[in-house]
Design an enzyme around this catalytic site. Sequence first.
Site, PDB file in Angstrom:
ATOM      1  N   LYS A  16       0.832  -1.211   0.000  1.00  0.00           N
ATOM      2  CA  LYS A  16       0.000   0.000   0.000  1.00  0.00           C
ATOM      3  C   LYS A  16       0.864   1.258   0.000  1.00  0.00           C
ATOM      4  O   LYS A  16       0.627   2.189  -0.761  1.00  0.00           O
ATOM      5  CB  LYS A  16      -0.938   0.026   1.225  1.00  0.00           C
ATOM      6  CG  LYS A  16      -1.902  -1.138   1.294  1.00  0.00           C
ATOM      7  CD  LYS A  16      -2.830  -1.044   2.505  1.00  0.00           C
ATOM      8  CE  LYS A  16      -2.123  -1.044   3.853  1.00  0.00           C
ATOM      9  NZ  LYS A  16      -1.368  -2.288   4.136  1.00  0.00           N
ATOM     10  N   ARG A  87      -9.335   0.630   9.065  1.00  0.00           N
ATOM     11  CA  ARG A  87      -8.890  -0.713   9.432  1.00  0.00           C
ATOM     12  C   ARG A  87      -9.886  -1.432  10.318  1.00  0.00           C
ATOM     13  O   ARG A  87      -9.624  -2.556  10.761  1.00  0.00           O
ATOM     14  CB  ARG A  87      -7.548  -0.624  10.163  1.00  0.00           C
ATOM     15  CG  ARG A  87      -6.344  -0.598   9.226  1.00  0.00           C
ATOM     16  CD  ARG A  87      -5.121  -0.205  10.026  1.00  0.00           C
ATOM     17  NE  ARG A  87      -3.947  -0.906   9.634  1.00  0.00           N
ATOM     18  CZ  ARG A  87      -2.904  -0.315   9.024  1.00  0.00           C
ATOM     19  NH1 ARG A  87      -2.946   0.940   8.695  1.00  0.00           N
ATOM     20  NH2 ARG A  87      -1.839  -1.011   8.753  1.00  0.00           N
ATOM     21  N   ARG A 121      11.568  -5.617   5.259  1.00  0.00           N
ATOM     22  CA  ARG A 121      11.368  -4.167   5.066  1.00  0.00           C
ATOM     23  C   ARG A 121      12.368  -3.366   5.902  1.00  0.00           C
ATOM     24  O   ARG A 121      12.617  -3.658   7.067  1.00  0.00           O
ATOM     25  CB  ARG A 121       9.941  -3.782   5.476  1.00  0.00           C
ATOM     26  CG  ARG A 121       9.708  -2.271   5.414  1.00  0.00           C
ATOM     27  CD  ARG A 121       8.251  -1.904   5.307  1.00  0.00           C
ATOM     28  NE  ARG A 121       7.451  -2.327   6.435  1.00  0.00           N
ATOM     29  CZ  ARG A 121       6.129  -2.183   6.486  1.00  0.00           C
ATOM     30  NH1 ARG A 121       5.466  -1.651   5.480  1.00  0.00           N
ATOM     31  NH2 ARG A 121       5.462  -2.607   7.545  1.00  0.00           N
ATOM     32  N   ARG A 150      11.668  -1.394  11.409  1.00  0.00           N
ATOM     33  CA  ARG A 150      10.625  -0.934  12.321  1.00  0.00           C
ATOM     34  C   ARG A 150      10.439  -1.978  13.427  1.00  0.00           C
ATOM     35  O   ARG A 150      10.467  -3.165  13.167  1.00  0.00           O
ATOM     36  CB  ARG A 150       9.300  -0.786  11.554  1.00  0.00           C
ATOM     37  CG  ARG A 150       9.190   0.531  10.825  1.00  0.00           C
ATOM     38  CD  ARG A 150       8.055   0.565   9.836  1.00  0.00           C
ATOM     39  NE  ARG A 150       6.782   0.010  10.319  1.00  0.00           N
ATOM     40  CZ  ARG A 150       5.663   0.068   9.611  1.00  0.00           C
ATOM     41  NH1 ARG A 150       5.650   0.646   8.425  1.00  0.00           N
ATOM     42  NH2 ARG A 150       4.547  -0.456  10.081  1.00  0.00           N
ATOM     43  N   ARG A 161       0.140  -8.428  14.034  1.00  0.00           N
ATOM     44  CA  ARG A 161      -0.492  -7.525  13.062  1.00  0.00           C
ATOM     45  C   ARG A 161      -1.334  -8.299  12.052  1.00  0.00           C
ATOM     46  O   ARG A 161      -2.398  -7.831  11.653  1.00  0.00           O
ATOM     47  CB  ARG A 161       0.585  -6.700  12.354  1.00  0.00           C
ATOM     48  CG  ARG A 161       1.073  -5.578  13.259  1.00  0.00           C
ATOM     49  CD  ARG A 161       2.413  -5.065  12.842  1.00  0.00           C
ATOM     50  NE  ARG A 161       2.375  -4.438  11.553  1.00  0.00           N
ATOM     51  CZ  ARG A 161       3.407  -4.422  10.702  1.00  0.00           C
ATOM     52  NH1 ARG A 161       4.526  -5.024  11.018  1.00  0.00           N
ATOM     53  NH2 ARG A 161       3.311  -3.793   9.573  1.00  0.00           N
TER      54      ARG A 161
HETATM   55  P1  ADP Z   1       1.702  -1.347   7.439  1.00  0.00           P
HETATM   56  O1  ADP Z   1       2.398  -0.494   6.401  1.00  0.00           O
HETATM   57  O2  ADP Z   1       2.512  -2.489   7.856  1.00  0.00           O
HETATM   58  O3  ADP Z   1       0.316  -1.743   7.022  1.00  0.00           O
HETATM   59  P2  ADP Z   1       1.243   1.094   8.886  1.00  0.00           P
HETATM   60  O4  ADP Z   1       2.505   1.858   8.774  1.00  0.00           O
HETATM   61  O5  ADP Z   1       0.125   1.459   7.977  1.00  0.00           O
HETATM   62  O6  ADP Z   1       1.578  -0.452   8.738  1.00  0.00           O
HETATM   63  O7  ADP Z   1       0.704   1.139  10.362  1.00  0.00           O
HETATM   64  C1  ADP Z   1       1.553   0.887  11.454  1.00  0.00           C
HETATM   65  C2  ADP Z   1       0.744   0.805  12.739  1.00  0.00           C
HETATM   66  O8  ADP Z   1       0.055   2.038  12.955  1.00  0.00           O
HETATM   67  C3  ADP Z   1      -0.349  -0.251  12.750  1.00  0.00           C
HETATM   68  O9  ADP Z   1       0.150  -1.537  13.085  1.00  0.00           O
HETATM   69  C4  ADP Z   1      -1.270   0.312  13.847  1.00  0.00           C
HETATM   70  O10 ADP Z   1      -0.724   0.121  15.137  1.00  0.00           O
HETATM   71  C5  ADP Z   1      -1.221   1.806  13.564  1.00  0.00           C
HETATM   72  N1  ADP Z   1      -2.281   2.227  12.619  1.00  0.00           N
HETATM   73  C6  ADP Z   1      -2.129   2.775  11.389  1.00  0.00           C
HETATM   74  N2  ADP Z   1      -3.321   3.039  10.825  1.00  0.00           N
HETATM   75  C7  ADP Z   1      -4.263   2.639  11.726  1.00  0.00           C
HETATM   76  C8  ADP Z   1      -5.687   2.618  11.735  1.00  0.00           C
HETATM   77  N3  ADP Z   1      -6.410   3.067  10.701  1.00  0.00           N
HETATM   78  N4  ADP Z   1      -6.305   2.123  12.840  1.00  0.00           N
HETATM   79  C9  ADP Z   1      -5.616   1.680  13.894  1.00  0.00           C
HETATM   80  N5  ADP Z   1      -4.289   1.663  13.946  1.00  0.00           N
HETATM   81  C10 ADP Z   1      -3.601   2.129  12.882  1.00  0.00           C
HETATM   82  P1  ADP Z   2       2.246  -1.797   3.228  1.00  0.00           P
HETATM   83  O1  ADP Z   2       2.246  -0.288   3.224  1.00  0.00           O
HETATM   84  O2  ADP Z   2       1.031  -2.373   2.573  1.00  0.00           O
HETATM   85  O3  ADP Z   2       2.512  -2.381   4.566  1.00  0.00           O
HETATM   86  P2  ADP Z   2       4.844  -1.547   1.841  1.00  0.00           P
HETATM   87  O4  ADP Z   2       4.584  -0.745   0.610  1.00  0.00           O
HETATM   88  O5  ADP Z   2       5.510  -0.875   2.973  1.00  0.00           O
HETATM   89  O6  ADP Z   2       3.473  -2.277   2.296  1.00  0.00           O
HETATM   90  O7  ADP Z   2       5.686  -2.839   1.396  1.00  0.00           O
HETATM   91  C1  ADP Z   2       6.188  -3.783   2.359  1.00  0.00           C
HETATM   92  C2  ADP Z   2       7.599  -4.201   1.960  1.00  0.00           C
HETATM   93  O8  ADP Z   2       7.543  -4.962   0.745  1.00  0.00           O
HETATM   94  C3  ADP Z   2       8.557  -3.047   1.683  1.00  0.00           C
HETATM   95  O9  ADP Z   2       9.843  -3.440   2.134  1.00  0.00           O
HETATM   96  C4  ADP Z   2       8.527  -2.886   0.167  1.00  0.00           C
HETATM   97  O10 ADP Z   2       9.784  -2.414  -0.328  1.00  0.00           O
HETATM   98  C5  ADP Z   2       8.265  -4.313  -0.312  1.00  0.00           C
HETATM   99  N1  ADP Z   2       7.377  -4.382  -1.479  1.00  0.00           N
HETATM  100  C6  ADP Z   2       6.319  -3.575  -1.794  1.00  0.00           C
HETATM  101  N2  ADP Z   2       5.716  -3.982  -2.940  1.00  0.00           N
HETATM  102  C7  ADP Z   2       6.386  -5.088  -3.344  1.00  0.00           C
HETATM  103  C8  ADP Z   2       6.233  -5.990  -4.463  1.00  0.00           C
HETATM  104  N3  ADP Z   2       5.254  -5.824  -5.377  1.00  0.00           N
HETATM  105  N4  ADP Z   2       7.111  -7.008  -4.566  1.00  0.00           N
HETATM  106  C9  ADP Z   2       8.080  -7.173  -3.630  1.00  0.00           C
HETATM  107  N5  ADP Z   2       8.276  -6.366  -2.568  1.00  0.00           N
HETATM  108  C10 ADP Z   2       7.450  -5.343  -2.414  1.00  0.00           C
END
Ligand code: ADP
Ligand code: ADP
Length: 207
Positions: A16, A87, A121, A150, A161
Amino acid sequence: MSSLRVLPLGPPGAGKGTQSRRIAEAYDINHISTGDMLRANKDMETDHGTPGEYMDAGELVPDPVMKAVVEEALSDLDGYVLDGYPRTLEQAEHLESVTDLDAIIYLTVDREELIRRLSGRRVDPETGQNYHVEFDMPDDPAVRERLVQRTDDEPDRVETRLEEYATKTRPVIEHYTDHEAFVEIDGNQSPDEVWEDIDAVLRDVGE
Ligand code: ADP
Ligand code: ADP
């Protein structure tokens, strides 16, 4: 600045954040990332404690805190890609009460691949840009040097998660499947292939 409103959905690690950056740049809209906003305000005192207490444990931050954060971020914005919200079903209902959406893009990715992406990541603390130890390392040695993992990408938090996603966020996907703006995209593909699919959808919406 365009007025396109895009909602990427999918589990942690689906891509995302990666795709939201590209969408924001290509379509000249704001990238609102709730994860980034919360990380910048980890120690903010709220009626429910600090966001950091939940995030470091891999748990969702409570709905009342999230609603306030998002309402503030979306006020006065024209177009945006909203990355990380909603979420929970309660958040989805809240979002519907404050805005309409032009595209809801659900990225599907297999569980094993999610774990590989999250565990590999790495983040540049200076720019917030995400990288990956196998798939996407920066060319600049100075950037490579300063990358960090992270806390919530450590294995036991990843497990928590994915559980939070399965119990609280999956119903949000079900909720949106009948929406006219809902599309599902295969997020297992390479970042460029995923982008091509997203771009094709958004070009259609914009016409
Ligand atoms: P990821 O990229 O792995 O999906 P995010 O960076 O979006 O994770 O979010 C990291 C953390 O921030 C989540 O695990 C949660 O603790 C919090 N968070 C982010 N967005 C929300 C939301 N809409 N509702 C509740 N917690 C959230
Ligand atoms: P989210 O925001 O949904 O948690 P991220 O965009 O942060 O996901 O991606 C999670 C990890 O996977 C990052 O380290 C990113 O560089 C890698 N990544 C993202 N898209 C791809 C893909 N299509 N193929 C392989 N690795 C990816």
